[in-house]
Design an enzyme around this catalytic site. Structure first.
Site, PDB file in Angstrom:
ATOM      1  N   SER A 214       0.710  -1.254  -0.106  1.00 16.52           N
ATOM      2  CA  SER A 214      -0.024   0.046   0.164  1.00 16.52           C
ATOM      3  C   SER A 214       0.786   1.325  -0.165  1.00 16.52           C
ATOM      4  O   SER A 214       0.320   2.283  -0.350  1.00 16.52           O
ATOM      5  CB  SER A 214      -1.075  -0.092   1.306  1.00 16.52           C
ATOM      6  OG  SER A 214      -0.320   0.086   2.270  1.00 16.52           O
ATOM      7  N   HIS A 242      -5.063  -3.354  -2.905  1.00 14.01           N
ATOM      8  CA  HIS A 242      -4.769  -2.561  -4.096  1.00 14.01           C
ATOM      9  C   HIS A 242      -4.790  -3.164  -5.413  1.00 14.01           C
ATOM     10  O   HIS A 242      -4.400  -2.662  -6.315  1.00 14.01           O
ATOM     11  CB  HIS A 242      -3.692  -1.776  -3.750  1.00 14.01           C
ATOM     12  CG  HIS A 242      -3.747  -1.041  -2.355  1.00 14.01           C
ATOM     13  ND1 HIS A 242      -4.125   0.257  -2.207  1.00 14.01           N
ATOM     14  CD2 HIS A 242      -3.468  -1.302  -1.094  1.00 14.01           C
ATOM     15  CE1 HIS A 242      -4.292   0.560  -1.256  1.00 14.01           C
ATOM     16  NE2 HIS A 242      -3.879  -0.264  -0.467  1.00 14.01           N
ATOM     17  N   LYS A 273     -11.896   0.119  -2.476  1.00 12.09           N
ATOM     18  CA  LYS A 273     -10.788   0.701  -3.156  1.00 12.09           C
ATOM     19  C   LYS A 273     -11.174   0.705  -4.929  1.00 12.09           C
ATOM     20  O   LYS A 273     -11.943   1.404  -5.150  1.00 12.09           O
ATOM     21  CB  LYS A 273      -9.337   0.419  -2.960  1.00 12.09           C
ATOM     22  CG  LYS A 273      -9.116   0.450  -1.479  1.00 12.09           C
ATOM     23  CD  LYS A 273      -7.828  -0.205  -0.999  1.00 12.09           C
ATOM     24  CE  LYS A 273      -7.748   0.387   0.394  1.00 12.09           C
ATOM     25  NZ  LYS A 273      -8.541  -0.342   1.386  1.00 12.09           N
TER      26      LYS A 273
HETATM   27  C1  LIG Z   1      -3.228  -3.571   1.931  1.00 12.60           C
HETATM   28  C2  LIG Z   1      -4.474  -3.170   2.629  1.00 12.60           C
HETATM   29  N1  LIG Z   1      -5.153  -4.228   3.473  1.00 12.60           N
HETATM   30  C3  LIG Z   1      -6.026  -3.677   4.160  1.00 12.60           C
HETATM   31  C4  LIG Z   1      -6.576  -2.386   4.375  1.00 12.60           C
HETATM   32  C5  LIG Z   1      -7.708  -1.931   5.082  1.00 12.60           C
HETATM   33  O1  LIG Z   1      -8.750  -1.704   4.330  1.00 12.60           O
HETATM   34  P1  LIG Z   1      -9.847  -0.882   4.954  1.00 12.60           P
HETATM   35  O2  LIG Z   1      -9.636   0.590   4.411  1.00 12.60           O
HETATM   36  O3  LIG Z   1     -11.109  -1.375   3.948  1.00 12.60           O
HETATM   37  O4  LIG Z   1     -10.314  -1.132   6.242  1.00 12.60           O
HETATM   38  C6  LIG Z   1      -5.819  -1.317   3.572  1.00 12.60           C
HETATM   39  C7  LIG Z   1      -6.303   0.133   3.719  1.00 12.60           C
HETATM   40  O5  LIG Z   1      -6.299   0.811   3.657  1.00 12.60           O
HETATM   41  C8  LIG Z   1      -4.652  -1.700   2.666  1.00 12.60           C
HETATM   42  O6  LIG Z   1      -4.065  -0.787   2.335  1.00 12.60           O
END
Ligand SMILES: Cc1ncc(COP(=O)(O)O)c(C=O)c1O
Length: 425
Positions: A214, A242, A273
């Site tokens: 991320s 992502h 996303k």
């Molecule tokens: C790789 C990854 N996993 C999980 C999440 C968490 O997802 P959420 O924002 O739906 O809680 C994110 C969030 O931004 C993320 O970048």
């Protein structure tokens, strides 16, 4: 009674610690933080975090700019709405229709009351989409990672993390009570060593990784990791947050991209996303998914997604299937920005996704650069410690299929100016 020595707090370095007993109050760190605000220490930082968008979240959004005190249009390079679906009126219509039919809430956790026929239809569709037997929903990716990992791993097991995994995987691993192990970022040799140790020391092992990271936007060597996990009797969970909607011929993520549909033990995908709504899912073998569905604490002790969310997600999946040109546009934008940012002389690492890290590597340069970009009408994410190591601070761009060439060129122009002012290029 002996008074315990107070633990040092990072803010102690910038604000004098009073000699009296107030420092032993639980609220002290918050009060200390606000003392910093009163002294004007974090004005730029605070103005660049927690920004408020006024009106639709689109490629160009109206943002409350605390520096000028005005609401103004900015090019949105911050949100992760990769396919530009979040403001699509068709999703809004589907959500409104679902509210009319089902109401605004679900009024319970899925296991008790919070499940409708729409939820089940979505789960079936998601499983089919990623080539797995079954899938189940979570209200967020964070809840999913906490729930998946902690329902499967526990004391006596090991969860093996890439060092730059998303915080939700790390928190899920720690919350599970299993032993927390790491391997160097994308380093399969190191992973093999850790797997060998875990095979000897623990009952079960789970390798948990981001498919696309991320903060760096780079991609994990999923086939090699899957092979190693299989060889050493560990299970693999990949987080497609992502890559859902972005990677693979149909946008179903890194498994499709690598030709591994149905071959990775557990696939966690995001609905917030690339899909443009909210929530997440896990997909895998039927019995394992059923076990997670009725054991994951965020599913048992927290209410489920509303029917409005679910209907909007179903509509988004229709659009993703019917409009592959969105993904083609996204990749046109990605390739263009990678090339042009590198041509300007920026270090952007090795991304293979819609996330582009523009490396700054200095807190001193980071915040003024973020401010300058904002003043030029570019909304991007300023990423500092603890999201990344202090020497790896960066400005992060998140591209969209719907960004126009004018959006991209204006962004590049602003980056050139800000990058020169910061002495980065
Ligand atoms: C790789 C990854 N996993 C999980 C999440 C968490 O997802 P959420 O924002 O739906 O809680 C994110 C969030 O931004 C993320 O970048």
């Amino acid at each position: 009674m002996e008074v315990l020595q107070r633990r040092e707090h990072p803010l102690d370095k910038v604000i004098e610690v009073p000699a009296d007993n107030s420092q032993h109050d639980l609220f002290y760190k918050a009060q200390q933080f606000h003392e910093g605000i009163r002294k004007g220490l974090w004005e730029t930082e605070l103005y660049l975090l927690e920004r408020t968008v006024v009106g639709p979240l689109k490629d160009r959004s109206i943002v409350r700019d605390h520096f000028s005190g005005n609401d103004r249009e900015m090019i949105m390079m911050g949100g992760n709405d990769y396919l530009g679906l979040g403001s699509d009126p068709r999703l809004a219509e589907a959500a409104i229709e679902a509210i009319r039919k089902y109401g605004t809430g679900t009024h319970g956790s899925s296991i008790l009351t919070g499940q409708t026929d729409l939820h089940l239809a979505l789960e079936e569709r998601l499983a089919h989409m990623v080539g797995c037997e079954a899938a189940t929903l979570f209200t967020s990716g964070y809840a999913a990672n906490l729930g998946i990992i902690s329902s499967l791993a526990g004391e006596g097991d090991a969860v093996i993390n890439d060092t730059i995994n998303h915080a939700s995987i790390i928190d899920g691993s720690r919350f599970s009570g299993a032993t927390f192990r790491t391997f160097k970022h994308n380093n399969v040799k190191h992973l093999e060593k850790v797997l060998q140790e875990c095979q000897a020391e623990y009952q079960g092992s789970l390798v948990a990784i981001d498919a696309v990271f991320s903060m760096d936007g780079d991609i994990a060597p999923v086939p090699e990791i899957a092979e190693l996990a299989r060889h050493y009797g560990a299970r693999l969970m990949i987080d497609e947050a992502h890559s859902t909607g972005v990677l693979g011929e149909h946008g179903w993520g890194s498994c499709e991209y690598f030709g591994l549909e149905g071959k990775v033990d557990l696939v966690m995908g995001s609905l917030s996303k690339g899909v443009g709504v909210l929530g997440a899912f896990v997909a895998g073998p039927k019995e394992i998914v059923h076990f997670i569905r009725i054991n994951a604490r965020p599913r048992i002790f927290s209410y489920s997604l509303t029917a409005a969310h679910v209907a909007a997600i179903l509509k988004a999946l229709d659009i993703i299937e019917q409009e592959p040109e969105r993904r083609a546009n996204l990749w046109r934008n990605i390739n263009y920005m990678h090339r042009e940012l590198r041509n300007l002389g920026f270090d952007i690492g090795n991304p293979h996704s819609a996330i582009i890290p523009v490396m700054v590597r200095s807190d001193k340069k980071l915040w003024p650069m973020g401010r300058m970009l904002q003043e030029m009408g570019i909304f991007c994410n300023v990423i500092a410690y603890p999201a990344v190591a202090p020497e790896k601070t960066r400005i992060r761009l998140s591209l969209r299929a719907t960004h126009s060439m004018a959006d991209l060129d204006e962004t590049l122009y602003a980056f050139e100016k800000a990058g020169k002012a910061a002495g980065l290029i």
